[in-house]
Scaffold this motif. Sequence first.
Motif, PDB file in Angstrom:
ATOM      1  N   UNK A   4       0.842  -1.206   0.000  1.00 48.42           N
ATOM      2  CA  UNK A   4       0.000   0.000   0.000  1.00 48.42           C
ATOM      3  C   UNK A   4       0.873   1.251   0.000  1.00 48.42           C
ATOM      4  N   UNK A   5       1.992   1.209   0.726  1.00 48.49           N
ATOM      5  CA  UNK A   5       2.900   2.358   0.775  1.00 48.49           C
ATOM      6  C   UNK A   5       3.498   2.638  -0.603  1.00 48.49           C
ATOM      7  N   UNK A   6       3.864   1.571  -1.314  1.00 45.37           N
ATOM      8  CA  UNK A   6       4.417   1.731  -2.667  1.00 45.37           C
ATOM      9  C   UNK A   6       3.370   2.300  -3.611  1.00 45.37           C
ATOM     10  N   UNK A   7       2.152   1.787  -3.519  1.00 43.28           N
ATOM     11  CA  UNK A   7       1.064   2.295  -4.367  1.00 43.28           C
ATOM     12  C   UNK A   7       0.808   3.771  -4.097  1.00 43.28           C
ATOM     13  N   UNK A   8       0.839   4.148  -2.828  1.00 44.19           N
ATOM     14  CA  UNK A   8       0.617   5.543  -2.443  1.00 44.19           C
ATOM     15  C   UNK A   8       1.742   6.428  -2.983  1.00 44.19           C
ATOM     16  N   UNK A   9       2.973   5.955  -2.893  1.00 35.40           N
ATOM     17  CA  UNK A   9       4.125   6.719  -3.377  1.00 35.40           C
ATOM     18  C   UNK A   9       4.062   6.904  -4.888  1.00 35.40           C
ATOM     19  N   UNK A  10       3.680   5.856  -5.600  1.00 38.74           N
ATOM     20  CA  UNK A  10       3.557   5.943  -7.062  1.00 38.74           C
ATOM     21  C   UNK A  10       2.455   6.918  -7.440  1.00 38.74           C
ATOM     22  N   UNK A  11       1.346   6.860  -6.754  1.00 36.69           N
ATOM     23  CA  UNK A  11       0.232   7.768  -7.030  1.00 36.69           C
ATOM     24  C   UNK A  11       0.658   9.219  -6.796  1.00 36.69           C
ATOM     25  N   UNK A  12       1.360   9.456  -5.707  1.00 39.14           N
ATOM     26  CA  UNK A  12       1.835  10.809  -5.388  1.00 39.14           C
ATOM     27  C   UNK A  12       2.805  11.297  -6.462  1.00 39.14           C
ATOM     28  N   UNK A  13       3.694  10.425  -6.913  1.00 37.55           N
ATOM     29  CA  UNK A  13       4.654  10.763  -7.966  1.00 37.55           C
ATOM     30  C   UNK A  13       3.924  11.115  -9.264  1.00 37.55           C
ATOM     31  N   UNK A  14       2.958  10.308  -9.652  1.00 33.67           N
ATOM     32  CA  UNK A  14       2.221  10.539 -10.899  1.00 33.67           C
ATOM     33  C   UNK A  14       1.416  11.836 -10.867  1.00 33.67           C
ATOM     34  N   UNK A  15       0.983  12.252  -9.702  1.00 34.51           N
ATOM     35  CA  UNK A  15       0.232  13.500  -9.587  1.00 34.51           C
ATOM     36  C   UNK A  15       1.105  14.711  -9.899  1.00 34.51           C
ATOM     37  N   UNK A  16       2.411  14.565  -9.768  1.00 34.18           N
ATOM     38  CA  UNK A  16       3.335  15.658 -10.022  1.00 34.18           C
ATOM     39  C   UNK A  16       3.736  15.765 -11.499  1.00 34.18           C
ATOM     40  N   UNK A  17       3.444  14.759 -12.274  1.00 32.91           N
ATOM     41  CA  UNK A  17       3.852  14.722 -13.680  1.00 32.91           C
ATOM     42  C   UNK A  17       2.933  15.557 -14.556  1.00 32.91           C
ATOM     43  N   UNK A  18       3.491  16.074 -15.630  1.00 35.08           N
ATOM     44  CA  UNK A  18       2.729  16.770 -16.669  1.00 35.08           C
ATOM     45  C   UNK A  18       2.963  16.003 -17.964  1.00 35.08           C
ATOM     46  N   UNK A  19       1.974  15.971 -18.825  1.00 35.12           N
ATOM     47  CA  UNK A  19       2.153  15.238 -20.076  1.00 35.12           C
ATOM     48  C   UNK A  19       1.539  15.984 -21.245  1.00 35.12           C
ATOM     49  N   UNK A  20       2.053  15.660 -22.422  1.00 37.99           N
ATOM     50  CA  UNK A  20       1.573  16.198 -23.692  1.00 37.99           C
ATOM     51  C   UNK A  20       1.341  15.009 -24.613  1.00 37.99           C
ATOM     52  N   UNK A  21       0.258  15.041 -25.347  1.00 37.65           N
ATOM     53  CA  UNK A  21      -0.053  13.964 -26.282  1.00 37.65           C
ATOM     54  C   UNK A  21       0.099  14.473 -27.706  1.00 37.65           C
ATOM     55  N   UNK A  22       0.698  13.664 -28.541  1.00 42.30           N
ATOM     56  CA  UNK A  22       0.824  13.998 -29.955  1.00 42.30           C
ATOM     57  C   UNK A  22       0.026  12.967 -30.738  1.00 42.30           C
ATOM     58  N   UNK A  23      -0.819  13.457 -31.614  1.00 39.19           N
ATOM     59  CA  UNK A  23      -1.628  12.556 -32.448  1.00 39.19           C
ATOM     60  C   UNK A  23      -1.323  12.824 -33.908  1.00 39.19           C
ATOM     61  N   UNK A  24      -1.229  11.760 -34.660  1.00 39.44           N
ATOM     62  CA  UNK A  24      -0.996  11.859 -36.096  1.00 39.44           C
ATOM     63  C   UNK A  24      -2.276  11.470 -36.826  1.00 39.44           C
TER      64      UNK A  24
END
Length: 64
Positions: A4-24
């Motif tokens: 559960x601690x690992x899942x929580x840490x991963x979730x917290x990390x992913x919340x800090x990420x920004x992403x851009x999508x490219x579509x062709x």
Amino acid sequence: MSTEAEKKAVKKYHQKLKSITIRYTEKEISEYNRLQRYLEEYDISVTGYLKKLIKADLDEKDYC
């Protein structure tokens, strides 16, 4: 299996990420294929390649 601690840490990390999508579109598929071949041939990640291109472009324009 993740704890559960690992899942929580991963979730917290992913919340800090920004992403851009490219579509062709169908008309741009040849450019997509060209990019994929290049990345595979030189063993480059899509993310790394795009970040490098964007940084070089913004630096060239002296954009802060």
